[in-house]
Design a protein around this motif. Structure first.
Motif, PDB file in Angstrom:
ATOM      1  N   HIS A 243      58.626  51.577  49.467  1.00 19.61           N
ATOM      2  CA  HIS A 243      58.428  50.143  49.646  1.00 19.61           C
ATOM      3  C   HIS A 243      57.045  49.698  49.185  1.00 19.61           C
ATOM      4  CE1 HIS A 243      62.100  49.954  52.073  1.00 19.61           C
ATOM      5  NE2 HIS A 243      61.670  51.052  52.666  1.00 19.61           N
ATOM      6  N   ASP A 244      56.258  50.639  48.671  1.00 19.28           N
ATOM      7  CA  ASP A 244      54.858  50.359  48.375  1.00 19.28           C
ATOM      8  C   ASP A 244      54.725  49.623  47.045  1.00 19.28           C
ATOM      9  OD1 ASP A 244      52.185  50.329  48.551  1.00 19.28           O
ATOM     10  OD2 ASP A 244      51.871  52.484  48.423  1.00 19.28           O
ATOM     11  N   PHE A 245      54.293  48.375  47.105  1.00 18.85           N
ATOM     12  CA  PHE A 245      54.130  47.572  45.895  1.00 18.85           C
ATOM     13  C   PHE A 245      52.640  47.287  45.684  1.00 18.85           C
ATOM     14  CE2 PHE A 245      58.547  46.897  46.749  1.00 18.85           C
ATOM     15  CZ  PHE A 245      59.118  46.675  45.525  1.00 18.85           C
ATOM     16  N   LYS A 246      51.889  48.297  45.389  1.00 19.41           N
ATOM     17  CA  LYS A 246      50.473  48.111  45.137  1.00 19.41           C
ATOM     18  C   LYS A 246      50.269  47.471  43.765  1.00 19.41           C
ATOM     19  CE  LYS A 246      49.079  52.064  47.941  1.00 19.41           C
ATOM     20  NZ  LYS A 246      48.413  53.385  47.944  1.00 19.41           N
ATOM     21  N   SER A 247      49.080  46.917  43.567  1.00 19.52           N
ATOM     22  CA  SER A 247      48.789  46.292  42.282  1.00 19.52           C
ATOM     23  C   SER A 247      47.319  46.475  41.953  1.00 19.52           C
ATOM     24  CB  SER A 247      49.136  44.791  42.311  1.00 19.52           C
ATOM     25  OG  SER A 247      48.340  44.111  43.265  1.00 19.52           O
ATOM     26  N   ILE A 248      47.013  46.361  40.682  1.00 16.89           N
ATOM     27  CA  ILE A 248      45.637  46.390  40.195  1.00 16.89           C
ATOM     28  C   ILE A 248      45.472  45.185  39.282  1.00 16.89           C
ATOM     29  CG2 ILE A 248      43.984  47.597  38.729  1.00 16.89           C
ATOM     30  CD1 ILE A 248      45.179  50.224  39.671  1.00 16.89           C
ATOM     31  N   GLY A 249      44.522  44.323  39.592  1.00 13.53           N
ATOM     32  CA  GLY A 249      44.355  43.113  38.795  1.00 13.53           C
ATOM     33  C   GLY A 249      42.907  42.717  38.616  1.00 13.53           C
ATOM     34  N   ASN A 250      42.663  41.932  37.591  1.00 13.95           N
ATOM     35  CA  ASN A 250      41.352  41.339  37.338  1.00 13.95           C
ATOM     36  C   ASN A 250      41.531  39.901  36.877  1.00 13.95           C
ATOM     37  OD1 ASN A 250      40.298  44.426  36.780  1.00 13.95           O
ATOM     38  ND2 ASN A 250      38.636  43.041  37.339  1.00 13.95           N
ATOM     39  N   SER A 251      40.629  39.043  37.326  1.00 11.87           N
ATOM     40  CA  SER A 251      40.637  37.651  36.867  1.00 11.87           C
ATOM     41  C   SER A 251      39.206  37.222  36.571  1.00 11.87           C
ATOM     42  CB  SER A 251      41.259  36.735  37.928  1.00 11.87           C
ATOM     43  OG  SER A 251      40.507  36.767  39.119  1.00 11.87           O
ATOM     44  N   GLN A 252      39.080  36.197  35.762  1.00 14.31           N
ATOM     45  CA  GLN A 252      37.740  35.732  35.407  1.00 14.31           C
ATOM     46  C   GLN A 252      37.778  34.259  35.010  1.00 14.31           C
ATOM     47  OE1 GLN A 252      35.322  38.406  33.129  1.00 14.31           O
ATOM     48  NE2 GLN A 252      34.189  36.749  32.133  1.00 14.31           N
ATOM     49  N   THR A 253      36.776  33.539  35.459  1.00 12.82           N
ATOM     50  CA  THR A 253      36.635  32.135  35.077  1.00 12.82           C
ATOM     51  C   THR A 253      35.995  32.073  33.700  1.00 12.82           C
ATOM     52  OG1 THR A 253      36.378  31.507  37.390  1.00 12.82           O
ATOM     53  CG2 THR A 253      35.655  29.920  35.730  1.00 12.82           C
ATOM     54  N   LEU A 254      36.542  31.238  32.836  1.00  9.70           N
ATOM     55  CA  LEU A 254      35.964  31.079  31.508  1.00  9.70           C
ATOM     56  C   LEU A 254      34.666  30.273  31.588  1.00  9.70           C
ATOM     57  CD1 LEU A 254      39.329  31.092  30.952  1.00  9.70           C
ATOM     58  CD2 LEU A 254      38.439  31.010  28.638  1.00  9.70           C
ATOM     59  N   ARG A 335      40.883  27.059  32.987  1.00 14.69           N
ATOM     60  CA  ARG A 335      39.616  27.385  33.643  1.00 14.69           C
ATOM     61  C   ARG A 335      39.519  28.871  33.962  1.00 14.69           C
ATOM     62  NH1 ARG A 335      37.229  23.446  38.070  1.00 14.69           N
ATOM     63  NH2 ARG A 335      36.935  22.381  36.078  1.00 14.69           N
ATOM     64  N   LEU A 336      40.643  29.501  34.336  1.00 12.92           N
ATOM     65  CA  LEU A 336      40.614  30.905  34.771  1.00 12.92           C
ATOM     66  C   LEU A 336      41.875  31.626  34.306  1.00 12.92           C
ATOM     67  CD1 LEU A 336      39.591  32.415  38.165  1.00 12.92           C
ATOM     68  CD2 LEU A 336      41.963  32.711  37.422  1.00 12.92           C
ATOM     69  N   LEU A 337      41.723  32.908  34.005  1.00  4.75           N
ATOM     70  CA  LEU A 337      42.844  33.765  33.630  1.00  4.75           C
ATOM     71  C   LEU A 337      42.805  35.046  34.464  1.00  4.75           C
ATOM     72  CD1 LEU A 337      42.697  33.437  29.735  1.00  4.75           C
ATOM     73  CD2 LEU A 337      44.570  32.640  31.180  1.00  4.75           C
ATOM     74  N   GLY A 338      43.985  35.592  34.745  1.00  7.52           N
ATOM     75  CA  GLY A 338      44.058  36.855  35.471  1.00  7.52           C
ATOM     76  C   GLY A 338      45.196  37.703  34.954  1.00  7.52           C
ATOM     77  N   VAL A 339      44.994  39.014  34.902  1.00  5.22           N
ATOM     78  CA  VAL A 339      46.024  39.970  34.499  1.00  5.22           C
ATOM     79  C   VAL A 339      46.158  41.006  35.609  1.00  5.22           C
ATOM     80  CG1 VAL A 339      46.688  41.753  32.840  1.00  5.22           C
ATOM     81  CG2 VAL A 339      45.604  39.642  32.025  1.00  5.22           C
TER      82      VAL A 339
END
Length: 410
Positions: A243-254, A335-339
């Motif tokens: 059931h483990d739905f871990k994630s790794i993400g990064n976002s940044q304001t332009l 203004r901001l993007l995240g992956v």
């Protein structure tokens, strides 16, 4: 071992082929393979029974080549609903013993029987599981019995088919260390090649090498492998891991609100690189990618894509993120993007993926296979010997991911 943890690794033998033989007893004793499109002699071998393997039929081998090795080969199309039902019955048997069962694919799983309250010893219990699966479902399995997950996994591979192997920590120097480094669970071909460059050819070589040398070569994963080679593995058998739905993400304001792809695309590339680096450090792969877009008015949308195969590289993440961007951007200033990489799986538990789409792609390569065959007829079979010299990889299918996803929902 009875005083400590007792872990089983239950691994079904030639699972797809065994299920077909259980449904069709007339196939028993005959060479059987599961492949993409047997009627047209196209596609690749997904798995084969031991009779077929004795003729040299291997997983991922083009079907036409398998017929060359074994003209009497019986090739069948995959029947995924049948395999799904068989797997459910297998895990029902395991869960009748203890709730501590962790499926890691459609045909294998860990079972923690440390707190088993029955009258059977661990070895007797392993024999009961094996005999029950064979008598009730007509499906053979091998079982590793050990004090941790790594040793149990290694033990289950030591006697196939229908083997039961006990591997205690005090026995690793005798039973585990002499094995070639390629046979160690968690060591792929590239990692094995790196280890051989520093004269590590066996699991024992790895276990006795200075840990800092291994860590300098392979990073955190090197330290982990060194510990495993010495018999140490503290991972628990976790029924909830599914059931483990871990994630790794990064976002940044332009730096400023923009609609210019010359600003947007490099940002997506940079974010994808950061996510890929963190995934590499954690030794995980993803089967879902999410893109976040925040507009100048602070309105935020997130869109994701479920993938057919696991991804891990910057270019893979970037491509999916860009596709999502082009599909969902309304062309307002950003203004901001995240992956974010989602639905993560450790590399140890994510083998090579083969699915129905793979079969279609392999079928498209049939003209290439025919050309190779013609060249070999003219110049000899050794012309492309390197194509067939790779070790046979453990093969799983994206159908297994579907199976695990469905179990998450139960």
């Amino acid at each position: 071992m009875a005083k400590g943890r007792v872990i089983f690794h239950v691994d079904m033998n030639s699972f797809y082929a065994s299920v077909e033989m259980a449904y069709r007893p007339d196939l028993k004793g005959k060479p059987v393979a599961i492949a993409g499109d047997p009627e047209k002699r196209k596609g690749i071998v997904v798995t084969s029974n031991y009779e077929a393997r004795s003729y040299g039929v291997k997983t991922t081998m083009p079907l036409w080549q398998a017929y060359d090795h074994c003209p009497q080969l019986i090739a069948l199309k995959p029947n995924f609903p049948r395999y799904r039902e068989a797997s459910k019955q297998i895990f029902s048997v395991l869960e009748s013993i203890t709730p501590y069962v962790q499926p890691i694919s459609i045909d294998e799983g860990y079972v923690d029987v440390t707190d088993y309250k029955g009258d059977l010893t661990p070895l007797e219990l392993a024999k009961w599981i094996q005999e029950t699966l064979l008598s009730e479902l007509d499906l053979p399995c091998s079982i590793g019995v050990a004090p941790n997950k790594f040793l149990a996994k290694m033990a289950s591979d030591m006697q196939k088919p229908l083997g039961i192997t006990v591997l205690r920590k005090r026995e690793i120097e005798q039973k585990l260390w002499p094995l070639p480094i390629e046979e160690m669970y968690g060591v792929g071909r590239k990692t094995a090649d790196k280890l051989k460059q520093i004269d590590i050819k066996t699991i024992g070589d790895l276990a006795t090498k200075n840990v800092l040398t291994i860590k300098n070569l392979l990073g955190v994963n090197g330290e982990r492998l060194h510990m495993r080679a010495n018999g140490h593995d503290n991972r628990e058998v976790d029924p909830e891991a599914i059931h483990d739905f871990k994630s790794i993400g990064n976002s940044q304001t332009l730096p400023f609100d923009t609609t210019d792809m010359n600003d947007i695309q490099p940002m997506i590339k940079q974010l994808s690189r950061r996510v890929a680096e963190r995934m590499h450090a954690k030794q995980v792969v993803a089967e879902n990618v999410q893109l976040m877009i925040r507009y100048s008015d602070h309105k935020t949308i997130t869109r994701s894509r479920q993938l057919r195969d696991f991804v891990e590289h910057e270019t893979q993440l970037e491509q999916v993120a860009l596709d999502l961007f082009h599909a969902h951007w309304n062309e307002d200033p950003i203004r901001l993007l995240g992956v974010t990489a989602q639905h993560l799986t450790h590399k140890e538990e994510a083998g090579k993926q083969l699915d129905l789409f793979s079969y279609e792609e392999e079928a498209k390569k049939e003209p290439l296979y025919q050309a190779i065959e013609q060249i070999e007829d003219k110049y000899g079979k050794e012309t492309f010997v390197k194509l067939n010299s790779q070790p046979e990889p453990p093969v799983r299918t994206s159908f297994q991911k579907d199976f695990l996803s469905q179990r998450r929902q139960q």
